[in-house]
Design a protein around this motif. Structure first.
Motif, PDB file in Angstrom:
ATOM      1  N   ILE A 117      19.092 129.679 -40.675  1.00 32.16           N
ATOM      2  CA  ILE A 117      19.073 130.004 -42.106  1.00 32.16           C
ATOM      3  C   ILE A 117      17.985 131.041 -42.369  1.00 32.16           C
ATOM      4  N   ASN A 118      18.401 132.207 -42.848  1.00 32.17           N
ATOM      5  CA  ASN A 118      17.452 133.267 -43.202  1.00 32.17           C
ATOM      6  C   ASN A 118      18.152 134.257 -44.121  1.00 32.17           C
ATOM      7  N   LYS A 119      17.405 135.138 -44.722  1.00 33.59           N
ATOM      8  CA  LYS A 119      17.951 136.038 -45.743  1.00 33.59           C
ATOM      9  C   LYS A 119      18.955 137.044 -45.184  1.00 33.59           C
ATOM     10  N   ASP A 120      18.947 137.253 -43.860  1.00 33.28           N
ATOM     11  CA  ASP A 120      19.845 138.238 -43.257  1.00 33.28           C
ATOM     12  C   ASP A 120      21.056 137.600 -42.568  1.00 33.28           C
ATOM     13  N   MET A 121      21.207 136.303 -42.700  1.00 38.41           N
ATOM     14  CA  MET A 121      22.304 135.598 -42.030  1.00 38.41           C
ATOM     15  C   MET A 121      23.658 135.984 -42.636  1.00 38.41           C
ATOM     16  N   PRO A 122      24.748 135.827 -41.887  1.00 44.43           N
ATOM     17  CA  PRO A 122      26.072 136.041 -42.479  1.00 44.43           C
ATOM     18  C   PRO A 122      26.340 135.026 -43.579  1.00 44.43           C
ATOM     19  N   VAL A 123      26.854 135.476 -44.706  1.00 41.60           N
ATOM     20  CA  VAL A 123      27.242 134.585 -45.800  1.00 41.60           C
ATOM     21  C   VAL A 123      28.646 134.956 -46.258  1.00 41.60           C
ATOM     22  N   TYR A 124      29.298 134.013 -46.928  1.00 42.46           N
ATOM     23  CA  TYR A 124      30.701 134.184 -47.299  1.00 42.46           C
ATOM     24  C   TYR A 124      30.920 135.430 -48.162  1.00 42.46           C
ATOM     25  N   LYS A 125      31.768 136.302 -47.677  1.00 42.64           N
ATOM     26  CA  LYS A 125      32.130 137.562 -48.346  1.00 42.64           C
ATOM     27  C   LYS A 125      30.912 138.431 -48.696  1.00 42.64           C
ATOM     28  N   ASN A 126      29.809 138.195 -47.972  1.00 48.39           N
ATOM     29  CA  ASN A 126      28.580 138.974 -48.169  1.00 48.39           C
ATOM     30  C   ASN A 126      28.056 138.907 -49.602  1.00 48.39           C
ATOM     31  N   LYS A 127      28.344 137.804 -50.285  1.00 50.23           N
ATOM     32  CA  LYS A 127      27.913 137.669 -51.682  1.00 50.23           C
ATOM     33  C   LYS A 127      26.402 137.478 -51.761  1.00 50.23           C
ATOM     34  N   PRO A 128      25.702 138.324 -52.525  1.00 46.24           N
ATOM     35  CA  PRO A 128      24.239 138.212 -52.614  1.00 46.24           C
ATOM     36  C   PRO A 128      23.771 136.840 -53.078  1.00 46.24           C
ATOM     37  N   GLU A 129      24.534 136.218 -53.978  1.00 45.23           N
ATOM     38  CA  GLU A 129      24.110 134.922 -54.509  1.00 45.23           C
ATOM     39  C   GLU A 129      24.184 133.801 -53.474  1.00 45.23           C
ATOM     40  N   LYS A 130      24.848 134.060 -52.358  1.00 45.49           N
ATOM     41  CA  LYS A 130      24.922 133.049 -51.305  1.00 45.49           C
ATOM     42  C   LYS A 130      23.815 133.214 -50.267  1.00 45.49           C
ATOM     43  N   ARG A 131      22.987 134.250 -50.408  1.00 43.82           N
ATOM     44  CA  ARG A 131      21.893 134.451 -49.455  1.00 43.82           C
ATOM     45  C   ARG A 131      20.735 133.504 -49.785  1.00 43.82           C
ATOM     46  N   PRO A 132      20.224 132.797 -48.780  1.00 41.83           N
ATOM     47  CA  PRO A 132      19.107 131.880 -49.033  1.00 41.83           C
ATOM     48  C   PRO A 132      17.807 132.638 -49.289  1.00 41.83           C
ATOM     49  N   GLU A 133      16.944 132.038 -50.092  1.00 45.42           N
ATOM     50  CA  GLU A 133      15.634 132.616 -50.373  1.00 45.42           C
ATOM     51  C   GLU A 133      14.558 131.592 -50.045  1.00 45.42           C
ATOM     52  N   LEU A 134      13.696 131.949 -49.103  1.00 48.80           N
ATOM     53  CA  LEU A 134      12.565 131.098 -48.744  1.00 48.80           C
ATOM     54  C   LEU A 134      11.317 131.689 -49.375  1.00 48.80           C
ATOM     55  N   THR A 135      10.680 130.917 -50.230  1.00 46.67           N
ATOM     56  CA  THR A 135       9.508 131.386 -50.962  1.00 46.67           C
ATOM     57  C   THR A 135       8.292 130.575 -50.572  1.00 46.67           C
ATOM     58  N   VAL A 136       7.239 131.253 -50.167  1.00 45.64           N
ATOM     59  CA  VAL A 136       5.989 130.575 -49.832  1.00 45.64           C
ATOM     60  C   VAL A 136       5.243 130.283 -51.136  1.00 45.64           C
ATOM     61  N   THR A 137       4.916 129.008 -51.352  1.00 44.05           N
ATOM     62  CA  THR A 137       4.234 128.608 -52.590  1.00 44.05           C
ATOM     63  C   THR A 137       2.737 128.355 -52.387  1.00 44.05           C
ATOM     64  N   SER A 138       2.345 128.092 -51.154  1.00 43.46           N
ATOM     65  CA  SER A 138       0.920 127.928 -50.812  1.00 43.46           C
ATOM     66  C   SER A 138       0.712 128.454 -49.399  1.00 43.46           C
ATOM     67  N   ASP A 139      -0.434 129.131 -49.188  1.00 39.33           N
ATOM     68  CA  ASP A 139      -0.656 129.691 -47.862  1.00 39.33           C
ATOM     69  C   ASP A 139      -2.145 129.873 -47.603  1.00 39.33           C
ATOM     70  N   PHE A 140      -2.492 129.900 -46.341  1.00 44.93           N
ATOM     71  CA  PHE A 140      -3.856 130.188 -45.919  1.00 44.93           C
ATOM     72  C   PHE A 140      -4.137 131.690 -46.117  1.00 44.93           C
ATOM     73  N   PRO A 141      -5.341 132.149 -46.357  1.00 41.86           N
ATOM     74  CA  PRO A 141      -6.554 131.322 -46.440  1.00 41.86           C
ATOM     75  C   PRO A 141      -6.884 130.860 -47.858  1.00 41.86           C
ATOM     76  N   ASN A 142      -6.052 131.246 -48.828  1.00 45.35           N
ATOM     77  CA  ASN A 142      -6.361 130.889 -50.221  1.00 45.35           C
ATOM     78  C   ASN A 142      -6.134 129.409 -50.530  1.00 45.35           C
TER      79      ASN A 142
END
Length: 209
Positions: free
Chosen positions: A10-35
């Protein structure tokens, strides 16, 4: 014993049905080092993106949702059927020379497993093939397409299978798996009220005696 992971990454560049943008997964980092003191993230994705199970509600009004998935089907005897010779659609004729046994899960290995991008002409299971599998009383069917049907206005394939208690897994990766008998371990996420859910699917091949 050998274990095959037959799930899609699962990643933003994976094949999705009919290449529909709304079917592309989005992984968002909400907390990260070093902050921050931890690394955390959230994912937003369509239920039908990647390797996933369909529940009856997907195609049948009032049908069961994915949280009612029969967990006894999550670990099952399974047969991979090599149908890489099929160019367009899998029919009953294509399945009749395969050893399909009542009570087992079957996975359809096609040319789809060799596609690295979405193919609008992906190989699918037509209504006659779905009827044949219903008659054989299988418990589930998996496909290496992102849909088990294509260009069927009334969704006959889905309705025949889901309407007769046959579980559907879509989006498998079977390129490295030979035709034969395996143990399938796969279950959808338990999401209340959903018509589908992502899954991790594995095949276990026992050592030959």
């Amino acid at each position: 014993m050998k274990i095959y992971d037959i799930s899609m990454n699962i990643n933003k560049d994976m094949p999705v049905y009919k290449n529909k943008p709304e079917k592309r997964p989005e992984l968002t980092v909400t907390s990260d080092f070093p902050n921050d003191s931890v690394h955390e993230s959230r994912i937003s994705m369509d239920m039908h993106t990647g390797t996933h199970f369909d529940a009856p509600l997907h195609m049948i009004q009032g049908g069961d949702t994915i949280d009612h998935f029969d967990i006894t089907k999550a670990v099952s005897k399974c047969k991979v059927l090599d149908l890489t010779n099929v160019d367009d659609k899998i029919t009953a004729e294509d399945l009749k020379n395969k050893d399909i046994v009542s009570g087992e899960f079957v996975l359809l290995k096609t040319k789809n497993s060799y596609d690295d991008s979405f193919n609008f002409n992906f190989v699918y299971l037509d209504s006659s093939g779905a009827e044949y599998l219903k008659e054989k009383k299988i418990i589930g069917v998996g496909t290496d397409g992102l849909g088990i049907e294509r260009a069927q206005p009334n969704h006959e394939t889905h309705k025949t299978l889901l309407g007769n208690g046959i579980t559907i897994i879509e989006g498998l990766r079977l390129k490295d798996v030979d035709e034969g008998e395996y143990t399938l371990i796969a279950a959808p996420l338990k999401i209340d009220g959903a018509e589908a859910a992502p899954a991790r699917a594995l095949l276990i091949e026992e050592d030959k005696k």
